[in-house]
Design a protein around this motif. Structure first.
Motif, PDB file in Angstrom:
ATOM      1  N   GLN A  68       0.758  -1.246   0.049  1.00 34.29           N
ATOM      2  CA  GLN A  68       0.406  -0.154  -0.056  1.00 34.29           C
ATOM      3  C   GLN A  68       0.831   1.150  -0.322  1.00 34.29           C
ATOM      4  OE1 GLN A  68      -2.367  -1.471   3.537  1.00 34.29           O
ATOM      5  NE2 GLN A  68      -4.156  -0.196   2.054  1.00 34.29           N
ATOM      6  N   PHE A  69       0.406   2.070  -0.472  1.00 31.79           N
ATOM      7  CA  PHE A  69       0.831   3.516  -0.633  1.00 31.79           C
ATOM      8  C   PHE A  69       0.096   3.989   0.563  1.00 31.79           C
ATOM      9  CE2 PHE A  69       2.149   2.527  -5.589  1.00 31.79           C
ATOM     10  CZ  PHE A  69       3.212   3.141  -5.419  1.00 31.79           C
ATOM     11  N   VAL A  70       1.087   4.632   1.464  1.00 29.36           N
ATOM     12  CA  VAL A  70       0.726   6.250   2.346  1.00 29.36           C
ATOM     13  C   VAL A  70       1.310   7.446   2.540  1.00 29.36           C
ATOM     14  CG1 VAL A  70       0.436   3.639   3.905  1.00 29.36           C
ATOM     15  CG2 VAL A  70       2.142   4.700   3.659  1.00 29.36           C
ATOM     16  N   SER A  71       0.171   8.277   2.990  1.00 30.19           N
ATOM     17  CA  SER A  71       0.786   9.302   3.063  1.00 30.19           C
ATOM     18  C   SER A  71       2.120   9.128   3.970  1.00 30.19           C
ATOM     19  CB  SER A  71      -0.290  10.742   3.843  1.00 30.19           C
ATOM     20  OG  SER A  71       0.028   9.547   4.581  1.00 30.19           O
ATOM     21  N   THR A  74       3.938   7.841  10.005  1.00 32.94           N
ATOM     22  CA  THR A  74       3.828   8.158  11.165  1.00 32.94           C
ATOM     23  C   THR A  74       2.708   6.785  12.139  1.00 32.94           C
ATOM     24  OG1 THR A  74       2.178   9.546  10.550  1.00 32.94           O
ATOM     25  CG2 THR A  74       4.845  10.290  11.180  1.00 32.94           C
ATOM     26  N   GLY A  75       2.803   7.478  12.597  1.00 31.63           N
ATOM     27  CA  GLY A  75       1.034   7.353  13.549  1.00 31.63           C
ATOM     28  C   GLY A  75      -0.134   7.759  12.897  1.00 31.63           C
ATOM     29  N   GLY A  76       0.055   9.099  11.744  1.00 31.22           N
ATOM     30  CA  GLY A  76      -1.706   9.808  11.308  1.00 31.22           C
ATOM     31  C   GLY A  76      -1.227   9.377   9.924  1.00 31.22           C
ATOM     32  N   CYS A  77      -0.670   8.240   9.541  1.00 27.05           N
ATOM     33  CA  CYS A  77      -0.554   7.820   8.237  1.00 27.05           C
ATOM     34  C   CYS A  77      -2.622   7.313   7.599  1.00 27.05           C
ATOM     35  CB  CYS A  77       0.399   6.764   7.583  1.00 27.05           C
ATOM     36  SG  CYS A  77      -0.343   5.215   7.999  1.00 27.05           S
ATOM     37  N   VAL A  78      -2.547   7.681   5.877  1.00 29.89           N
ATOM     38  CA  VAL A  78      -3.705   7.390   5.269  1.00 29.89           C
ATOM     39  C   VAL A  78      -3.649   6.559   4.312  1.00 29.89           C
ATOM     40  CG1 VAL A  78      -4.954   9.003   6.517  1.00 29.89           C
ATOM     41  CG2 VAL A  78      -3.493   9.499   4.646  1.00 29.89           C
ATOM     42  N   LEU A  79      -4.129   6.000   3.430  1.00 30.66           N
ATOM     43  CA  LEU A  79      -3.858   5.688   2.354  1.00 30.66           C
ATOM     44  C   LEU A  79      -3.632   6.053   1.056  1.00 30.66           C
ATOM     45  CD1 LEU A  79      -6.592   2.595   1.969  1.00 30.66           C
ATOM     46  CD2 LEU A  79      -3.705   2.872   2.530  1.00 30.66           C
ATOM     47  N   VAL A  87       4.042   0.623   2.463  1.00 32.20           N
ATOM     48  CA  VAL A  87       4.346  -0.114   3.292  1.00 32.20           C
ATOM     49  C   VAL A  87       3.665  -1.627   2.620  1.00 32.20           C
ATOM     50  CG1 VAL A  87       3.142  -0.837   6.015  1.00 32.20           C
ATOM     51  CG2 VAL A  87       3.932   1.360   5.253  1.00 32.20           C
ATOM     52  N   VAL A  88       4.468  -2.774   3.070  1.00 32.23           N
ATOM     53  CA  VAL A  88       4.075  -3.979   2.758  1.00 32.23           C
ATOM     54  C   VAL A  88       3.593  -5.110   3.806  1.00 32.23           C
ATOM     55  CG1 VAL A  88       4.354  -6.567   2.229  1.00 32.23           C
ATOM     56  CG2 VAL A  88       5.578  -3.971   1.035  1.00 32.23           C
ATOM     57  N   PRO A  93      -3.092  -1.286   7.668  1.00 32.29           N
ATOM     58  CA  PRO A  93      -1.830  -0.226   7.848  1.00 32.29           C
ATOM     59  C   PRO A  93      -2.171   1.655   8.380  1.00 32.29           C
ATOM     60  CG  PRO A  93      -1.290   0.187   5.847  1.00 32.29           C
ATOM     61  CD  PRO A  93      -2.092  -0.626   5.852  1.00 32.29           C
ATOM     62  N   THR A  94      -3.707   1.524   8.200  1.00 32.75           N
ATOM     63  CA  THR A  94      -3.662   3.327   8.414  1.00 32.75           C
ATOM     64  C   THR A  94      -3.521   3.456   9.192  1.00 32.75           C
ATOM     65  OG1 THR A  94      -5.259   3.383   5.746  1.00 32.75           O
ATOM     66  CG2 THR A  94      -5.453   4.519   7.694  1.00 32.75           C
TER      67      THR A  94
END
Length: 190
Positions: A68-71, A74-79, A87-88, A93-94
């Motif tokens: 997944q591509f994430v922003s 950090t703990g505030g990540c979003v797709l 992230v694999v 992992p959002t």
């Protein structure tokens, strides 16, 4: 008796510096394009490696594994479909991208990559969403990432403009789960 000359005269030094400056002026644009192309290749190869890792882990463990591509990490990540951070993991992992890989905590992150690792000027465009989920056979579980385009924010790609100097790259993910990198300028065989 004649003295032996040692060192350079001021005029020789000035001529040498002028020649060096001229060579640098000619070489600098080519070097800049070389660096931009290296950043694009670095980002594309890293992403391809992440996709292949997710597929390999899915086959090895006979389970669903997500790329997944994430922003951000950090703990505030979003797709995201515009960030190079990925992230694999075994679960979504959002909001938990800062969990250490291999720690066994949800979302059981296998590997993560920051968007800032050697790819400061690279832009990514993802088609098909931000996620690719591989099953135990290495195939895509459902519709997801189908194409990822890598370009540079400071210039134009060769395949978009005749004056473009950068060599942008593309990753294509097939429904069978195979990911391959190609140059979008080269047409597909007919």
């Amino acid at each position: 008796m004649r003295r032996i000359q040692q060192g350079f005269t001021l005029i020789e030094l000035m001529i040498g510096l002028a020649i060096f400056a001229l060579v640098m002026m000619v070489a600098l644009p080519s070097f800049t394009i070389f660096l931009q192309n290296a950043q694009i290749r670095n980002a594309a190869e890293s992403t391809l490696s992440g996709l292949n890792l997710a597929r390999t882990e899915a086959v090895r463990d006979n389970t669903l594994v997500r790329f997944q591509f994430v922003s951000n990490l950090t703990g505030g990540c979003v797709l995201s479909t515009t960030s190079l951070a990925w992230v694999v993991s075994l679960a979504d992992p959002t909001g938990l991208c800062n969990v250490a890989p291999g720690s066994g905590l949800a979302p059981q992150i296998v590997q993560a990559r920051s968007a800032t690792e050697g790819t400061t000027n690279v832009a990514v465009t993802v088609t098909g969403g931000s996620t690719a989920i591989f099953n135990g056979l290495g195939r895509l579980q459902s519709a997801g990432i189908t194409q990822i385009d890598f370009s540079n924010t400071t210039g134009t790609c060769q395949h978009l403009s005749a004056s473009g100097k950068m060599r942008c790259l593309r990753i294509i993910v097939s429904s069978g789960g195979q990911a391959r990198m190609c140059d979008p300028k080269v047409p597909a065989p007919g």
